[in-house]
Design an enzyme around this catalytic site. Structure first.
Site, PDB file in Angstrom:
ATOM      1  N   GLN A  16       9.618 -15.825   8.144  1.00  0.00           N
ATOM      2  CA  GLN A  16       8.100 -15.996   7.392  1.00  0.00           C
ATOM      3  C   GLN A  16       7.929 -15.533   6.286  1.00  0.00           C
ATOM      4  O   GLN A  16       6.967 -15.550   5.411  1.00  0.00           O
ATOM      5  CB  GLN A  16       6.953 -15.790   8.378  1.00  0.00           C
ATOM      6  CG  GLN A  16       6.884 -14.205   8.652  1.00  0.00           C
ATOM      7  CD  GLN A  16       6.321 -13.832  10.029  1.00  0.00           C
ATOM      8  OE1 GLN A  16       5.112 -14.005  10.034  1.00  0.00           O
ATOM      9  NE2 GLN A  16       7.044 -13.307  11.067  1.00  0.00           N
ATOM     10  N   ARG A  17       8.722 -14.473   5.804  1.00  0.00           N
ATOM     11  CA  ARG A  17       8.570 -13.641   4.425  1.00  0.00           C
ATOM     12  C   ARG A  17       9.805 -14.131   3.350  1.00  0.00           C
ATOM     13  O   ARG A  17       9.815 -13.775   2.404  1.00  0.00           O
ATOM     14  CB  ARG A  17       8.772 -12.061   4.652  1.00  0.00           C
ATOM     15  CG  ARG A  17      10.007 -11.421   5.040  1.00  0.00           C
ATOM     16  CD  ARG A  17       9.741 -10.062   5.303  1.00  0.00           C
ATOM     17  NE  ARG A  17      11.243  -9.509   5.598  1.00  0.00           N
ATOM     18  CZ  ARG A  17      11.428  -8.102   6.241  1.00  0.00           C
ATOM     19  NH1 ARG A  17      10.325  -7.490   6.338  1.00  0.00           N
ATOM     20  NH2 ARG A  17      12.465  -7.774   6.102  1.00  0.00           N
ATOM     21  N   ASP A  37       1.656  -9.273   3.998  1.00  0.00           N
ATOM     22  CA  ASP A  37       0.706  -9.026   5.089  1.00  0.00           C
ATOM     23  C   ASP A  37      -0.921  -9.132   4.689  1.00  0.00           C
ATOM     24  O   ASP A  37      -2.026  -8.785   5.452  1.00  0.00           O
ATOM     25  CB  ASP A  37       0.592  -7.453   5.300  1.00  0.00           C
ATOM     26  CG  ASP A  37       1.862  -7.173   6.192  1.00  0.00           C
ATOM     27  OD1 ASP A  37       2.623  -8.138   6.810  1.00  0.00           O
ATOM     28  OD2 ASP A  37       2.537  -6.031   6.194  1.00  0.00           O
ATOM     29  N   THR A  61       2.777  -7.933  -0.813  1.00  0.00           N
ATOM     30  CA  THR A  61       2.862  -8.177   0.596  1.00  0.00           C
ATOM     31  C   THR A  61       2.163  -9.181   1.267  1.00  0.00           C
ATOM     32  O   THR A  61       1.408  -9.738   0.803  1.00  0.00           O
ATOM     33  CB  THR A  61       2.235  -6.744   1.126  1.00  0.00           C
ATOM     34  OG1 THR A  61       2.128  -6.910   2.397  1.00  0.00           O
ATOM     35  CG2 THR A  61       0.713  -6.630   0.790  1.00  0.00           C
ATOM     36  N   GLU A 116       2.215  -9.722  16.228  1.00  0.00           N
ATOM     37  CA  GLU A 116       2.969  -8.816  16.909  1.00  0.00           C
ATOM     38  C   GLU A 116       2.288  -7.573  17.159  1.00  0.00           C
ATOM     39  O   GLU A 116       2.811  -6.608  18.058  1.00  0.00           O
ATOM     40  CB  GLU A 116       4.085  -8.370  15.832  1.00  0.00           C
ATOM     41  CG  GLU A 116       4.103  -7.902  14.596  1.00  0.00           C
ATOM     42  CD  GLU A 116       4.927  -7.244  13.593  1.00  0.00           C
ATOM     43  OE1 GLU A 116       6.258  -7.581  13.878  1.00  0.00           O
ATOM     44  OE2 GLU A 116       4.663  -6.830  12.462  1.00  0.00           O
ATOM     45  N   MET A 124       4.289 -11.746  11.987  1.00  0.00           N
ATOM     46  CA  MET A 124       3.963 -10.501  11.608  1.00  0.00           C
ATOM     47  C   MET A 124       2.539  -9.814  11.122  1.00  0.00           C
ATOM     48  O   MET A 124       2.058 -10.744  11.347  1.00  0.00           O
ATOM     49  CB  MET A 124       5.145 -10.073  10.401  1.00  0.00           C
ATOM     50  CG  MET A 124       6.341 -10.341  10.596  1.00  0.00           C
ATOM     51  SD  MET A 124       7.589  -9.990   8.974  1.00  0.00           S
ATOM     52  CE  MET A 124       9.154  -9.750   9.767  1.00  0.00           C
ATOM     53  N   ASN A 174       0.879  -1.238   0.130  1.00  0.00           N
ATOM     54  CA  ASN A 174       0.020   0.139  -0.137  1.00  0.00           C
ATOM     55  C   ASN A 174       0.798   1.275   0.152  1.00  0.00           C
ATOM     56  O   ASN A 174       0.326   2.229  -0.551  1.00  0.00           O
ATOM     57  CB  ASN A 174      -0.886  -0.004   1.023  1.00  0.00           C
ATOM     58  CG  ASN A 174      -0.432  -0.735   2.591  1.00  0.00           C
ATOM     59  OD1 ASN A 174       0.786  -0.445   2.692  1.00  0.00           O
ATOM     60  ND2 ASN A 174      -1.197  -1.153   3.449  1.00  0.00           N
TER      61      ASN A 174
END
Lengths: 419, 419
Positions: free
Chosen positions: A298-299, A141, A139, A242, A185, A111
């Site tokens: 994780q990423r 996320d 992302t 988190e 995250m 974003n």
């Protein structure tokens, strides 16, 4: 006319598959040069670009690129000023774009990065530049609007679900009272934490509690829930974001009185939620505790990426090039789901003004009443995104990557040839 | 006569491959019942056993077992008293063994677990019991004597090397000053931390510093080294053992004044080395820092196991059964390396008295003079152990495991039939 592509924001396991998608779609359209910005728009402003056509020159290199985590071109976190406040940076960018004969500008990011597409395309319209600006979503996320989900999320969700299964197995080994708190995250949106729900199955009891940042957190209630759960099962595994916050908005991780959180720059370190909660539980209950932060693993765990995710990441890259060629600008490629079962989707160009700077949360209707678990609607949504694997290429026991020597990347080494 | 097998101590990714090796070797020898101790000797003393012959009844189940991390049978940390001090526990054990018509007792574990084999075989000799006791080596720590290496280490080393490559890629993405400190297990022996050296290759710059517990640690020198390294490279990645100690013997992780380290039982939590060092660096140098604890992930990441390791784990299980059948007792199966290139080894039975309760460290001659890196001798030793992969069986996007319902395991459900 040439193509310029950049990567921006936090890396993912599959962001390079989008780069491959942009590159190959442009190449198939006969574009003479596909240039990469090194470290995004910030590096571009410093004149750091590479000619990808000279680097990604064989099909094995493309396959390695798809399997290499983190941003091949490097990334940045750079916010353009408003053109009304400072037009000079725009003038510099557009002058460089003209010098390099760029017709199509592709930016792979989340974003914040879509704000760059928004501002550049708005400026292009204002100055009547024919250059087209398209966003490629990325992302872990999963918090972008106007797309069913974001490339990068499926692989992170698969990683979280797999390691949760492994952590649950490990945590039950002694049969004793044990509370494992795993931190994922996702500062404001709980999509990654929710993925822990995928671990449950007929070979896994799953995680016992899932704490999303969408739900106000209460430390005392949390400890009570753990105590109640441990009456039924000795080993409890909990996934916590988190970003969980108290009802008054304070981050749980900042409740710790750990003064070393502030570094030499004055940056505040916002990890430590699981550690704080494990300490609180250890003080309150007669149980062993452990905290595990999945951190950047994780990423960047490309060795365990989702093939659906890799494929979609590649496709949105290609779709952005196609849309730009067809005249689109100021848009991002979104993924629109047609059906869950069988899983089907199409890509579509969406107005970047409806994406930039906004965050999409997990629907509250997908969380159970006790705020401990995800409902079937979430599992139906997420399960298709973690399907299938892209085999890593193992050389000498290790996963093989491809790496750009970014330190030595600059225009003098890779002179752009104006067509 | 029947076989009894147990798993003890910390779990690994491949300890169940050893269980499979024991089970199948016994079955092929016509053993009517292969019993498993649930939660090791501690569970056995409570009467908790299962008849594995009834559970592992098809070849797919065996393949899933090899891919399931942690101890299928459950584990324990239980030290037998000396028989001279308390003979009653031995009398109970041997009575149970006789009731179940056990001729062969196999115990899969590390140096603490080998103490159980030592004591039981010594007691058997003293009371002239014909039951044979054999140890099967297992530990990610790789700290057993009388074996070139231990099953479990190769997979943990492969995991560490792969994730270090991924972490290095992630940590370079912004091109800014950044220090990442990754903490591995290995309280007194640095084998796991050393495995980070395997990450370096022609597609990876590798880790910049490796800190083993074998070398006394100096926090100020550490910070000076980081400062010096950051003059050449912005992003520094460091592997540090959880067990590094100052010259005076104090653990670095205990230098933190974090009083919450002690839990409700008074147990001291000994993680936090990376966190402490990252905080110290962040205070001393103008750089961002991050700490990553690999935690239990490094011992349970069966999705990334080494095929060499899995194969060896299976073989030492089978070799222990073979040796027991041939009359051996009070021994452990060791791995003796014949050559590095091509990698060749044989298994051999070694006296458990030379293994139990001892820890083998990394040879100092394998560490460079600056104490920052491993020398080629280590790489030649470790590289063969991480070779090749055992493909996980993915179902619906996730790795498939096999799980024993240990809570419901007891002798009344699985009555042993005396032959």
């Amino acid at each position: 006319m040439n193509v310029l592509v950049g990567q921006s924001g936090g890396p993912t396991s599959v962001i390079n598959a989008s780069l491959a998608g942009v590159f190959q779609a442009a190449q198939r359209r006969g574009i003479p040069h596909v240039y990469g910005m090194v470290n995004g728009i910030a590096g571009f402003l410093e004149g750091r670009t590479v000619d990808l056509s000279a680097i990604l020159d064989n099909s094995l290199e493309i396959e390695l690129l798809k399997r290499t985590p983190s941003s091949f071109l490097g990334s940045c976190r750079f916010k353009l000023p408003n053109a009304a406040d400072d037009e000079t940076v725009y003038q510099r960018i557009f002058q460089k774009l003209t010098e390099m004969d760029i017709g199509f500008f592709l930016y792979i990011g989340g974003n914040d990065s879509m704000d760059t597409i928004l501002k550049l395309s708005d400026y292009a319209a204002a100055v009547k530049s024919p250059i087209r600006f398209m966003g490629v979503p990325k992302t872990i996320d999963n918090d972008l609007f106007e797309t069913d989900h974001t490339p990068g999320y499926g692989s992170a969700a698969k990683y979280i679900a797999v390691v949760m299964k492994e952590i649950v197995r490990d945590a039950t080994v002694y049969g004793n009272h044990y509370v494992t708190i795993v931190e994922t995250m996702g500062r404001n949106a709980g999509w990654l934490t929710a993925a822990a729900a995928l671990a449950r199955g007929d070979d896994c009891e799953g995680v016992d509690m899932i704490c999303l940042p969408e739900i106000p957190f209460n430390v005392e209630h949390f400890i009570e829930k753990v105590a109640k759960m441990q009456k039924k099962r000795a080993s409890i595994v909990i996934a916590v974001s988190e970003g969980v916050k108290l009802a008054d908005g304070r981050y749980v991780c900042l409740l710790s009185d750990d003064e070393r959180r502030v570094d030499a720059f004055g940056h505040t370190n916002l990890t430590g939620t699981a550690r704080y909660l494990a300490n609180r539980v250890a003080h309150a209950l007669p149980t062993k505790t452990r905290c595990i932060e999945l951190s950047t693993l994780q990423r960047c765990a490309a060795h365990l990426s989702s093939r659906v995710d890799i494929t979609e990441a590649y496709q949105v890259g290609g779709a952005a090039v196609k849309a730009a060629f067809e005249g689109h600008t100021g848009e991002m490629i979104g993924i629109r789901r047609i059906s869950n079962d069988p899983y089907q989707y199409v890509t579509e160009a969406v107005d970047v003004h409806r994406v930039a700077n906004l965050e999409k949360n997990v629907p509250l209707a997908w969380i159970n009443g006790e705020h401990t678990d995800m409902l079937p609607a979430f599992l139906q949504y997420a399960r298709p995104l973690i399907q299938a694997e892209l085999s890593p290429i193992f050389i000498d026991g290790l996963v093989r990557h491809t790496v750009l020597d970014r330190d030595n990347a600059d225009l003098s080494d890779n002179p752009p040839v104006k067509q």
